[in-house]
Design an enzyme around this catalytic site. Structure first.
Site, short mmCIF file in Angstrom:
data_model
loop_
_atom_site.label_atom_id
_atom_site.label_comp_id
_atom_site.label_asym_id
_atom_site.label_seq_id
_atom_site.Cartn_x
_atom_site.Cartn_y
_atom_site.Cartn_z
N GLY A 33 1.34 7.28 -11.78
CA GLY A 33 1.95 8.29 -11.21
C GLY A 33 3.19 7.93 -10.49
O GLY A 33 3.75 6.84 -10.89
N SER A 34 3.92 8.82 -9.63
CA SER A 34 5.41 8.65 -9.53
C SER A 34 5.67 7.37 -8.61
O SER A 34 6.51 6.61 -8.96
CB SER A 34 5.87 9.99 -8.69
OG SER A 34 5.21 10.10 -7.58
N THR A 35 4.69 7.14 -7.81
CA THR A 35 4.77 5.95 -6.78
C THR A 35 4.48 4.65 -7.59
O THR A 35 5.40 3.67 -7.42
CB THR A 35 4.04 6.17 -5.66
OG1 THR A 35 4.22 7.52 -5.10
CG2 THR A 35 4.41 5.06 -4.59
N ASP A 85 -1.61 0.98 -7.00
CA ASP A 85 -1.72 2.42 -7.26
C ASP A 85 -1.57 3.35 -6.07
O ASP A 85 -1.53 2.98 -4.95
CB ASP A 85 -2.95 2.87 -7.89
CG ASP A 85 -2.89 3.99 -8.99
OD1 ASP A 85 -1.83 4.37 -8.90
OD2 ASP A 85 -4.00 4.27 -9.59
N LYS A 98 -7.76 10.52 -5.76
CA LYS A 98 -6.90 10.15 -6.82
C LYS A 98 -7.28 11.17 -8.16
O LYS A 98 -8.17 11.72 -8.28
CB LYS A 98 -6.95 8.66 -7.26
CG LYS A 98 -6.28 7.93 -6.00
CD LYS A 98 -6.82 6.11 -6.24
CE LYS A 98 -6.32 5.82 -7.75
NZ LYS A 98 -4.65 6.35 -7.89
N GLY A 100 -4.49 13.29 -9.48
CA GLY A 100 -3.53 14.26 -9.81
C GLY A 100 -2.79 14.00 -11.08
O GLY A 100 -2.27 15.08 -11.50
N GLY A 101 -2.48 12.69 -11.33
CA GLY A 101 -1.86 12.51 -12.78
C GLY A 101 -2.88 12.62 -13.87
O GLY A 101 -2.20 12.31 -15.08
N GLU A 107 -8.08 4.61 -14.08
CA GLU A 107 -7.82 3.90 -12.68
C GLU A 107 -9.00 3.49 -12.23
O GLU A 107 -8.90 2.25 -11.63
CB GLU A 107 -7.21 5.04 -11.71
CG GLU A 107 -5.60 5.39 -12.18
CD GLU A 107 -5.18 6.61 -11.47
OE1 GLU A 107 -4.02 6.76 -11.56
OE2 GLU A 107 -5.93 7.22 -10.78
#
Length: 228
Positions: A33-35, A85, A98, A100-101, A107
C-alpha cells in the site's frame, strides 16, 4: 500536515524502529500500500543490514527489488522478527481492517509468521468502531454469489470489486474481492471467525485474531506510539 506528509512521517518512524529493533542479518516482513511503499523507500537506506525481505504482494516485491532488496519466498524463511504494514482502519484494541490494496491474504499470512506486527498509519485511520471503510473479503471466483448472500445475511452490503477499466478485479492469487459496507464491527474477532468459516472465503480483511502489536500513528503533533 497533509495526509501524505503524515504517511511519510510514520514511514520514517517505522524505518527507525526496525533499524533499532530488528537484529542485523534478520529477514524483514513488508506489507502493501501507499504507506508501506514509503516505508520501503525509507528502509532502503540501510537495506544491507537485513538478509532480505518477505513481501506481501507482487507490487511490494517490485518496489523492494528496485531498491536492491533480496526478496525471499516465505517458504525459505523460518523467522520474521517484525512485519510492517499499513491499515485502512484500526481500533483501540489493535484490530484492523486491511485489504484496500487487495493483498489481504498474503498480508495475513506474512503477519501470522512475524513476531511483531508494526502498523503504520495516519491519524485518520484510528477509529472508535470499524466499518466505515468497506470490509474486503477475498473469495474463490465460483463462490462469489454464494458468499455475497451469506455476508448480506450478516448485515453487510457486498459489492464486487472492479478495475477502473470495468473488468473484475483479481488478486495476486487469482481470486475476487467483495467489499462489504454497512457493517458496524463491534466484535472484530467474532466477525473475523464467522466470515472466514463461509465456504469459498479465502480470508476476510479483519486482522483481529492477529492484530497489531505496535501502532505508529502520524498526527499533527508528531508520531504517537501505542503498544498493544
Amino acid at each position: 500536515m497533509t495526509q501524505d506528509e503524515l504517511k511519510a512521517l510514520v514511514a520514517q518512524a517505522a524505518a527507525d524502529y526496525v533499524k533499532q529493533e530488528v537484529p542485523e542479518g534478520a529477514v524483514l516482513g513488508v506489507g502493501t500500500g501507499s504507506t508501506a511503499n514509503l516505508f520501503i523507500d525509507a528502509v532502503a537506506a540501510f537495506k544491507d543490514r537485513f538478509a532480505g525481505a518477505v513481501s506481501s504482494s507482487e507490487a511490494s516485491t517490485r518496489r523492494l527489488q528496485q531498491h536492491g532488496f533480496k526478496v525471499l519466498d516465505l517458504n525459505e524463511v523460518d523467522d520474521i522478527p517484525v512485519y510492517v504494514d499499513g491499515a485502512d482502519e484500526i481500533d483501540a484494541s489493535g484490530a484492523m481492517i486491511k485489504g484496500g490494496g487487495g493483498a489481504l491474504t498474503r498480508e495475513k499470512i506474512v503477519a501470522s509468521v512475524a513476531g511483531r506486527f508494526v502498523c503504520i498509519a495516519d491519524g485518520s485511520k484510528l477509529v472508535e468502531t470499524m466499518g466505515a471503510f468497506p470490509l474486503p473479503v477475498e473469495v474463490i471466483p465460483m463462490a462469489r454469489a454464494a458468499v455475497a448472500r451469506q455476508v448480506a445475511a450478516l448485515g453487510g452490503q457486498p459489492r464486487l470489486r472492479m478495475n477502473k477499466d470495468g473488468g473484475i478485479y483479481k488478486t495476486d492469487n487469482g481470486n475476487v474481492i467483495l467489499d462489504v459496507s454497512g457493517l458496524k464491527i463491534t466484535d472484530p474477532r467474532g466477525l473475523e471467525q464467522s466470515i472466514n468459516q463461509i465456504p469459498g472465503v479465502v480470508t476476510v480483511g479483519l486482522f483481529a485474531l492477529r492484530g497489531a502489536n505496535v501502532l505508529l500513528l502520524g498526527t499533527g503533533e508528531g508520531v504517537q506510539r501505542t503498544d498493544y
